[in-house]
Design a protein around this motif. Structure first.
Motif, PDB file in Angstrom:
ATOM      1  N   ARG A 168       0.845  -1.200   0.000  1.00 12.02           N
ATOM      2  CA  ARG A 168       0.000   0.000   0.000  1.00 12.02           C
ATOM      3  C   ARG A 168       0.876   1.244   0.000  1.00 12.02           C
ATOM      4  O   ARG A 168       1.841   1.339   0.761  1.00 12.02           O
ATOM      5  CB  ARG A 168      -0.911   0.005   1.228  1.00 12.02           C
ATOM      6  N   GLU A 169       0.508   2.207  -0.851  1.00 12.22           N
ATOM      7  CA  GLU A 169       1.194   3.498  -0.857  1.00 12.22           C
ATOM      8  C   GLU A 169       0.691   4.347   0.312  1.00 12.22           C
ATOM      9  O   GLU A 169      -0.466   4.227   0.734  1.00 12.22           O
ATOM     10  CB  GLU A 169       0.940   4.230  -2.181  1.00 12.22           C
ATOM     11  N   SER A 170       1.541   5.216   0.815  1.00  8.10           N
ATOM     12  CA  SER A 170       1.196   6.004   2.001  1.00  8.10           C
ATOM     13  C   SER A 170       0.018   6.941   1.764  1.00  8.10           C
ATOM     14  O   SER A 170      -0.699   7.305   2.698  1.00  8.10           O
ATOM     15  CB  SER A 170       2.411   6.816   2.463  1.00  8.10           C
ATOM     16  N   VAL A 171      -0.207   7.349   0.506  1.00  9.10           N
ATOM     17  CA  VAL A 171      -1.300   8.290   0.217  1.00  9.10           C
ATOM     18  C   VAL A 171      -2.612   7.571  -0.086  1.00  9.10           C
ATOM     19  O   VAL A 171      -3.640   8.224  -0.294  1.00  9.10           O
ATOM     20  CB  VAL A 171      -0.921   9.197  -0.979  1.00  9.10           C
ATOM     21  N   ARG A 177      -7.208   4.091   3.637  1.00  6.30           N
ATOM     22  CA  ARG A 177      -6.865   3.166   4.712  1.00  6.30           C
ATOM     23  C   ARG A 177      -7.323   1.747   4.383  1.00  6.30           C
ATOM     24  O   ARG A 177      -8.367   1.538   3.770  1.00  6.30           O
ATOM     25  CB  ARG A 177      -7.522   3.619   6.014  1.00  6.30           C
ATOM     26  N   ASP A 208      -3.594  -2.627  10.621  1.00  6.36           N
ATOM     27  CA  ASP A 208      -3.501  -1.612   9.577  1.00  6.36           C
ATOM     28  C   ASP A 208      -2.426  -2.001   8.576  1.00  6.36           C
ATOM     29  O   ASP A 208      -1.316  -2.409   8.965  1.00  6.36           O
ATOM     30  CB  ASP A 208      -3.156  -0.245  10.180  1.00  6.36           C
ATOM     31  N   VAL A 214       0.162  -0.692   6.637  1.00 11.68           N
ATOM     32  CA  VAL A 214       0.923   0.558   6.609  1.00 11.68           C
ATOM     33  C   VAL A 214       1.787   0.635   5.363  1.00 11.68           C
ATOM     34  O   VAL A 214       1.785   1.624   4.637  1.00 11.68           O
ATOM     35  CB  VAL A 214       1.793   0.690   7.877  1.00 11.68           C
ATOM     36  N   ASP A 215       2.540  -0.418   5.099  1.00 10.33           N
ATOM     37  CA  ASP A 215       3.442  -0.428   3.946  1.00 10.33           C
ATOM     38  C   ASP A 215       3.246  -1.719   3.164  1.00 10.33           C
ATOM     39  O   ASP A 215       2.539  -1.763   2.169  1.00 10.33           O
ATOM     40  CB  ASP A 215       4.882  -0.274   4.436  1.00 10.33           C
TER      41      ASP A 215
END
Length: 525
Positions: A97-100, A103, A110, A112-113
């Motif tokens: 997953r990209e930070s932007v 969710r 979660d 996160v990365d």
């Protein structure tokens, strides 16, 4: 001789088919969507054109099993076009997953990365919560994609239910006796009804009998009938269950708990297709028998006759546990919620496409919580929890505290497993607990969580079963199954329509102990 050193033997068709069916197949199933009609749709992750699949607002496309011509993406404005990417890696999948991106929660964590999911996790099913509005089940399955099939009254489009429906229809086309095997709560009576409904006997009655509740002393009269004056109090002839089911179907529920003395009588009736009426004559019978059990009949400790076991199971159907088809949880939960809302005339309303974001989020959280739980009580337990959601909620859905506690316990056991070298020490330390050191509140909570089963409570608390028995005997809140007055037991049996698990919950006693009591004495009218 010709040179054959370079000849290659091609694999057989059987080998090719076996390899194709055993190849992992990954799929996403919609467990919750604001458009409730989309719950149950699924998308296959082929990884054909590339090594990665994008999951987001516009991809992949989902369709209903058996309706692959109608496809649609998630199309939710709160989800990024690329919420995360799935890649195949080392026998499992890697989620990135990209930070932007919007969710995403994966099995309570979660994203996160990046996160790696192994084959065991994927086989069990991994629930995903996207943004606050979509719940998916990511799962690895094998075999063919399910096609269209008569629903047989079953909810869900999983491969497991597709094959079960096929077996039901095949069994319905035969007139052989059927033995249904499966854990408690998997829907054995529903399957028995489906077999009968699709059979040539559908116009005739299906009579259901709980064999655990048939006392040995009255078994012959209950099963085969009694003529007038056959015994004290027999003022008139009484047809038995076999006669009541004449031309139709006799469903023997909990057949594994049939008293040992009753088994020879039942075996003879099945072998000869005739019954001996108590105080009367032999009668031929035309009945199909469908039986069901959640116990291992082949276990020597069960004292179940092998001849009877094989006579009952001319055809055998194994019902899947809910953990074997978790992708159906969304459809099942929606079905039970709708039924409970109607039954209770509740003001609670299910969401729709015009619902506020916060309302959608509450429902998504609820479905996500249900998707994360392993459901040891299977579909029946899920249905009971759905009813509690409706009863507990006012204008908003409320996750029952019992489910919250069970989820916390499940998460703790899954994520806080002690190291192998320490597990023995931990077990010894736990076994040294004294019951007098356990607070009443903890004892009460464990009793309820373990549904009053003595052995399970003892294991959970780390004490002996004898200690639990002694604590119950001095407790004002709990009692043993043998201590329940007969009048109270009869009222509960009527109130719960003979469902012994519901009776046990109603009386706050052990289900297995209740079954043992009824097996030994039987309910008296």
């Amino acid at each position: 001789m010709p040179d054959t050193s370079c000849d290659k033997t091609l694999p057989s068709l059987g080998e090719l088919e076996s390899a194709r069916l055993s190849r992992p197949r990954y799929q996403l199933t919609i467990v919750f969507h604001p458009d409730l009609a989309r719950i149950g749709e699924r998308a296959a992750l082929s990884f054909a054109a590339a090594q990665a699949e994008v999951v987001g607002r516009s991809s992949p496309v989902f369709s209903r099993p058996g309706e692959s011509t109608v496809t649609c993406a998630l199309d939710d404005p709160y989800i990024s076009r690329c919420a995360f990417v799935i890649e195949q890696a080392q026998g499992g999948l890697r989620l990135q997953r990209e930070s932007v991106a919007s969710r995403c929660r994966v099995a309570g964590r979660d994203l996160v990365d990046a996160l790696y999911l192994d084959g065991e996790e994927l086989a069990a099913g991994v629930p995903l919560l996207l943004a606050h509005s979509i719940v998916l089940m990511l799962r690895c399955v094998t075999g063919e994609q399910p096609g269209a099939c008569a629903d047989c009254g079953m909810i869900g489009g999983s491969e497991a239910l597709y094959h079960l429906r096929e077996q039901v229809l095949r069994a319905a086309s035969s007139d052989a006796d059927v033995l249904l095997l499966g854990e408690t709560g998997t829907g054995k009576e529903l399957v028995a009804g489906a077999i009968h409904h699709h059979s040539r006997r559908a116009a005739r009655p299906m009579i259901s009998v709980n064999m655990a509740a048939v006392p040995a002393a009255l078994a012959a009269a209950s099963l085969f009938g009694a003529s007038r004056g056959a015994y004290t109090g027999a003022a008139r002839s009484q047809p038995g269950y076999f006669q009541q089911a004449e031309g139709g179907c006799l469903f023997l529920d909990e057949v594994g708990d049939t008293p040992e003395e009753v088994q020879p009588l039942l075996l003879r009736a099945l072998q000869e297709r005739e019954v001996q009426v108590v105080g009367g004559e032999l009668r031929r019978i035309d009945v199909r028998v469908i039986s069901a059990t959640d116990v291992q009949l082949d276990d020597p400790d069960k004292l179940f006759r092998a001849a009877l076991r094989h006579r009952l199971g001319a055809l055998e159907l194994q019902l899947p546990a809910l953990r074997d088809h978790p992708e159906d949880i969304g459809e099942l939960l929606l079905h039970f919620l709708r039924a409970a809302l109607v039954k209770e005339a509740s003001q609670l309303q299910l969401p729709n496409l015009d619902a506020a974001a916060i309302e959608v989020a509450r429902w998504a959280d609820l479905f996500y919580a249900f998707a994360r739980y392993p459901w040891p009580g299977n579909v029946r337990q899920l249905g009971h929890f759905a009813a509690r959601v409706v009863l507990a909620g006012g204008s908003q859905p409320v996750i029952p505290e019992e489910l919250r506690s069970a989820l916390r316990a499940h998460s703790a056991s899954a994520q806080s497993e002690p190291p192998a070298q320490e597990s023995g020490v931990a077990e010894v330390a736990k076994s040294r607990r004294r019951l007098v050191d356990i607070a009443e509140a903890e004892f009460r909570e464990v009793m309820q969580d373990c549904e009053f089963e003595i052995a399970t409570v003892a294991q959970a608390l780390g004490v002996s079963r004898q200690s639990v028995y002694r604590r119950i005997q001095v407790s004002p809140d709990f009692r043993l199954a043998g201590d329940v007055p007969e009048v109270e037991l009869q009222r509960s049996l009527r109130r719960c329509d003979g469902d012994l698990r519901e009776v046990a919950r109603d009386l706050r006693i052990s289900h297995s102990a209740l079954r043992a009591r009824l097996r030994n004495t039987g309910p008296t009218a």
